[in-house]
Motif scaffolding. Structure first.
Motif, PDB file in Angstrom:
ATOM      1  N   LEU A   1      -8.459   2.302  -7.648  1.00  0.00           N
ATOM      2  CA  LEU A   1      -6.842   2.335  -7.195  1.00  0.00           C
ATOM      3  C   LEU A   1      -6.719   3.044  -5.567  1.00  0.00           C
ATOM      4  CD1 LEU A   1      -4.521   2.457 -10.393  1.00  0.00           C
ATOM      5  CD2 LEU A   1      -5.434   0.876  -9.239  1.00  0.00           C
ATOM      6  N   ALA A   2      -6.931   4.098  -5.697  1.00  0.00           N
ATOM      7  CA  ALA A   2      -6.712   5.030  -4.571  1.00  0.00           C
ATOM      8  C   ALA A   2      -8.268   3.897  -3.087  1.00  0.00           C
ATOM      9  CB  ALA A   2      -7.157   6.051  -4.672  1.00  0.00           C
ATOM     10  N   ALA A   3      -9.024   3.909  -3.974  1.00  0.00           N
ATOM     11  CA  ALA A   3     -10.003   3.494  -2.446  1.00  0.00           C
ATOM     12  C   ALA A   3      -9.681   1.943  -2.617  1.00  0.00           C
ATOM     13  CB  ALA A   3     -11.381   3.223  -3.346  1.00  0.00           C
ATOM     14  N   PHE A   4      -9.523   1.553  -3.234  1.00  0.00           N
ATOM     15  CA  PHE A   4      -8.535   0.029  -3.242  1.00  0.00           C
ATOM     16  C   PHE A   4      -6.941  -0.561  -2.093  1.00  0.00           C
ATOM     17  CE2 PHE A   4      -6.279  -4.413  -4.232  1.00  0.00           C
ATOM     18  CZ  PHE A   4      -7.533  -5.075  -3.801  1.00  0.00           C
ATOM     19  N   VAL A   5      -6.177   0.536  -1.983  1.00  0.00           N
ATOM     20  CA  VAL A   5      -5.413   1.043  -1.116  1.00  0.00           C
ATOM     21  C   VAL A   5      -6.124   1.709   0.104  1.00  0.00           C
ATOM     22  CG1 VAL A   5      -3.893   2.817  -0.447  1.00  0.00           C
ATOM     23  CG2 VAL A   5      -3.711   1.836  -3.052  1.00  0.00           C
ATOM     24  N   VAL A   6      -7.093   2.412   0.213  1.00  0.00           N
ATOM     25  CA  VAL A   6      -7.554   2.717   1.442  1.00  0.00           C
ATOM     26  C   VAL A   6      -8.172   1.796   2.293  1.00  0.00           C
ATOM     27  CG1 VAL A   6      -9.364   4.268   2.534  1.00  0.00           C
ATOM     28  CG2 VAL A   6      -7.579   5.311   0.577  1.00  0.00           C
TER      29      VAL A   6
ATOM     30  N   CYS B   1       1.163  -1.215  -0.311  1.00  0.00           N
ATOM     31  CA  CYS B   1      -0.745   0.240  -0.032  1.00  0.00           C
ATOM     32  C   CYS B   1       0.990   1.078  -0.201  1.00  0.00           C
ATOM     33  CB  CYS B   1      -0.832   0.156   1.038  1.00  0.00           C
ATOM     34  SG  CYS B   1      -2.163  -0.875   1.099  1.00  0.00           S
ATOM     35  N   GLN B   2       2.227   1.648   0.879  1.00  0.00           N
ATOM     36  CA  GLN B   2       3.280   2.768   0.571  1.00  0.00           C
ATOM     37  C   GLN B   2       3.260   2.532  -0.902  1.00  0.00           C
ATOM     38  OE1 GLN B   2       3.276   4.743   2.835  1.00  0.00           O
ATOM     39  NE2 GLN B   2       4.225   5.643   1.857  1.00  0.00           N
ATOM     40  N   LYS B   3       3.779   1.252  -1.334  1.00  0.00           N
ATOM     41  CA  LYS B   3       4.333   1.894  -2.425  1.00  0.00           C
ATOM     42  C   LYS B   3       3.287   2.192  -3.503  1.00  0.00           C
ATOM     43  CE  LYS B   3       7.555  -0.640  -5.432  1.00  0.00           C
ATOM     44  NZ  LYS B   3       8.490   0.714  -5.548  1.00  0.00           N
ATOM     45  N   ALA B   4       1.788   2.147  -3.546  1.00  0.00           N
ATOM     46  CA  ALA B   4       1.501   2.508  -4.307  1.00  0.00           C
ATOM     47  C   ALA B   4       1.145   3.393  -4.029  1.00  0.00           C
ATOM     48  CB  ALA B   4      -0.546   1.315  -4.165  1.00  0.00           C
ATOM     49  N   ARG B   5       0.747   3.904  -2.860  1.00  0.00           N
ATOM     50  CA  ARG B   5       0.776   5.668  -2.383  1.00  0.00           C
ATOM     51  C   ARG B   5       2.008   6.064  -2.813  1.00  0.00           C
ATOM     52  NH1 ARG B   5      -2.855   7.526   0.798  1.00  0.00           N
ATOM     53  NH2 ARG B   5      -4.015   5.981   1.974  1.00  0.00           N
ATOM     54  N   GLU B   6       3.177   5.717  -3.249  1.00  0.00           N
ATOM     55  CA  GLU B   6       4.512   6.327  -3.866  1.00  0.00           C
ATOM     56  C   GLU B   6       3.780   6.919  -5.130  1.00  0.00           C
ATOM     57  OE1 GLU B   6       7.413   4.294  -2.502  1.00  0.00           O
ATOM     58  OE2 GLU B   6       7.407   4.458  -0.507  1.00  0.00           O
TER      59      GLU B   6
ATOM     60  N   LEU C   1      -7.555  -1.563   1.934  1.00  0.00           N
ATOM     61  CA  LEU C   1      -6.581  -2.375   2.416  1.00  0.00           C
ATOM     62  C   LEU C   1      -5.738  -1.565   3.527  1.00  0.00           C
ATOM     63  CD1 LEU C   1      -4.597  -3.881  -1.006  1.00  0.00           C
ATOM     64  CD2 LEU C   1      -6.666  -5.245   0.379  1.00  0.00           C
ATOM     65  N   GLU C   2      -5.674  -0.712   3.713  1.00  0.00           N
ATOM     66  CA  GLU C   2      -4.744  -0.460   4.736  1.00  0.00           C
ATOM     67  C   GLU C   2      -6.364   0.206   6.229  1.00  0.00           C
ATOM     68  OE1 GLU C   2      -1.973   2.836   2.221  1.00  0.00           O
ATOM     69  OE2 GLU C   2      -4.090   3.770   3.130  1.00  0.00           O
ATOM     70  N   SER C   3      -7.390  -0.193   5.733  1.00  0.00           N
ATOM     71  CA  SER C   3      -8.726   0.346   6.647  1.00  0.00           C
ATOM     72  C   SER C   3      -9.659  -0.248   6.803  1.00  0.00           C
ATOM     73  CB  SER C   3      -8.240   2.244   6.836  1.00  0.00           C
ATOM     74  OG  SER C   3      -8.813   2.461   5.513  1.00  0.00           O
ATOM     75  N   GLU C   4      -9.442  -1.194   5.630  1.00  0.00           N
ATOM     76  CA  GLU C   4     -11.253  -1.324   5.296  1.00  0.00           C
ATOM     77  C   GLU C   4     -12.378  -0.601   5.433  1.00  0.00           C
ATOM     78  OE1 GLU C   4     -11.392  -5.481   7.585  1.00  0.00           O
ATOM     79  OE2 GLU C   4     -10.034  -6.434   6.868  1.00  0.00           O
ATOM     80  N   THR C   5     -11.912   0.286   5.226  1.00  0.00           N
ATOM     81  CA  THR C   5     -12.983   1.671   4.510  1.00  0.00           C
ATOM     82  C   THR C   5     -13.192   1.966   3.261  1.00  0.00           C
ATOM     83  OG1 THR C   5     -11.359   3.516   5.304  1.00  0.00           O
ATOM     84  CG2 THR C   5     -12.772   2.550   7.233  1.00  0.00           C
ATOM     85  N   LEU C   6     -14.472   2.916   3.780  1.00  0.00           N
ATOM     86  CA  LEU C   6     -14.848   4.023   2.124  1.00  0.00           C
ATOM     87  C   LEU C   6     -14.043   4.721   2.174  1.00  0.00           C
ATOM     88  CD1 LEU C   6     -15.921   3.398  -0.486  1.00  0.00           C
ATOM     89  CD2 LEU C   6     -17.788   4.432   0.336  1.00  0.00           C
ATOM     90  N   VAL C   7     -13.171   5.081   0.841  1.00  0.00           N
ATOM     91  CA  VAL C   7     -12.714   6.262   0.723  1.00  0.00           C
ATOM     92  C   VAL C   7     -13.754   7.764   0.428  1.00  0.00           C
ATOM     93  CG1 VAL C   7     -11.456   5.988  -1.002  1.00  0.00           C
ATOM     94  CG2 VAL C   7     -10.644   7.430  -0.252  1.00  0.00           C
ATOM     95  N   THR C   8     -13.745   8.559   1.080  1.00  0.00           N
ATOM     96  CA  THR C   8     -14.114   9.786   0.385  1.00  0.00           C
ATOM     97  C   THR C   8     -14.230  10.537  -0.884  1.00  0.00           C
ATOM     98  OG1 THR C   8     -13.131  11.422   1.075  1.00  0.00           O
ATOM     99  CG2 THR C   8     -14.937  10.456   3.020  1.00  0.00           C
ATOM    100  N   ARG C   9     -15.128  10.917  -1.449  1.00  0.00           N
ATOM    101  CA  ARG C   9     -14.785  11.511  -2.966  1.00  0.00           C
ATOM    102  C   ARG C   9     -13.748  12.497  -2.312  1.00  0.00           C
ATOM    103  NH1 ARG C   9     -17.916  15.268  -5.117  1.00  0.00           N
ATOM    104  NH2 ARG C   9     -17.306  16.210  -6.699  1.00  0.00           N
TER     105      ARG C   9
END
Length: 168
Positions: free
Chosen positions: A40-45, A5-10, A47-55
């Motif tokens: 991709l952003a939603a998937f990373v979030v 996830c960190q690599k994806a965020r980079e 995987l990190e926190s099992e929550t839905l990322v906001t717009r």
């Protein structure tokens, strides 16, 4: 998973730079790309926190605006399409988790996807591409329910359900 996830965020840093160049271009040409980046952003979030990322959080990750009035922005339709793609990928993850011996993840995914489905049912979607994508969510819900049912029948989710709601 955290390292990946960190690599994806980079990589989102590169995306921000590229989107900065596109801000002056015609927005409609980049809809598919934005939808994919939302996924991709939603998937990373997830995987990190099992929550839905906001717009708003996705817009921040991508380095663009959330509001139309402020310029190059993330349309709500693009955000919702990306979230629906997330649902499809999570249904695959549920199956793959069982194969890997992780029997609790499908239960958590099921809860998340059911909440997502409940939220989408509140929307009055027109008969367009977003509506068609939403119709696919029903199949994702069914696929995950089948995985959870199979785990239940085989008695493989006893440890997982003991931590969810105090059931045995």
């Amino acid at each position: 998973v955290p390292r990946k996830c960190q690599k994806a965020r980079e990589h989102f840093g590169t995306v921000k730079t590229q989107l900065e160049c596109l801000k002056t271009k015609f927005h409609e040409h980049w809809r598919f790309v934005l939808q994919r980046l939302v996924f991709l952003a939603a998937f990373v979030v997830y995987l990190e926190s099992e929550t839905l990322v906001t717009r708003e959080a996705v817009a921040e990750i991508l380095g663009i605006e959330a509001d139309r009035e402020r310029g190059f922005h993330l349309d709500i339709e693009d955000y919702l399409s990306g979230v629906l793609t997330l649902a499809s990928e999570l249904s695959r993850l549920a199956v793959n988790s069982v194969t890997a011996g992780d029997y609790s993840r499908p239960l958590r995914i099921s809860t998340f996807i059911n909440e997502l489905d409940s939220g989408f049912r509140l929307l009055n979607l027109k008969n367009d591409s977003l509506r068609k994508r939403y119709d696919g969510l029903k199949y994702d819900v069914k696929k995950i329910e089948e995985v959870v049912y199979d785990l239940s029948i085989r008695g493989l989710n006893k440890d997982a359900t003991a931590g969810v709601g105090g059931e045995k």
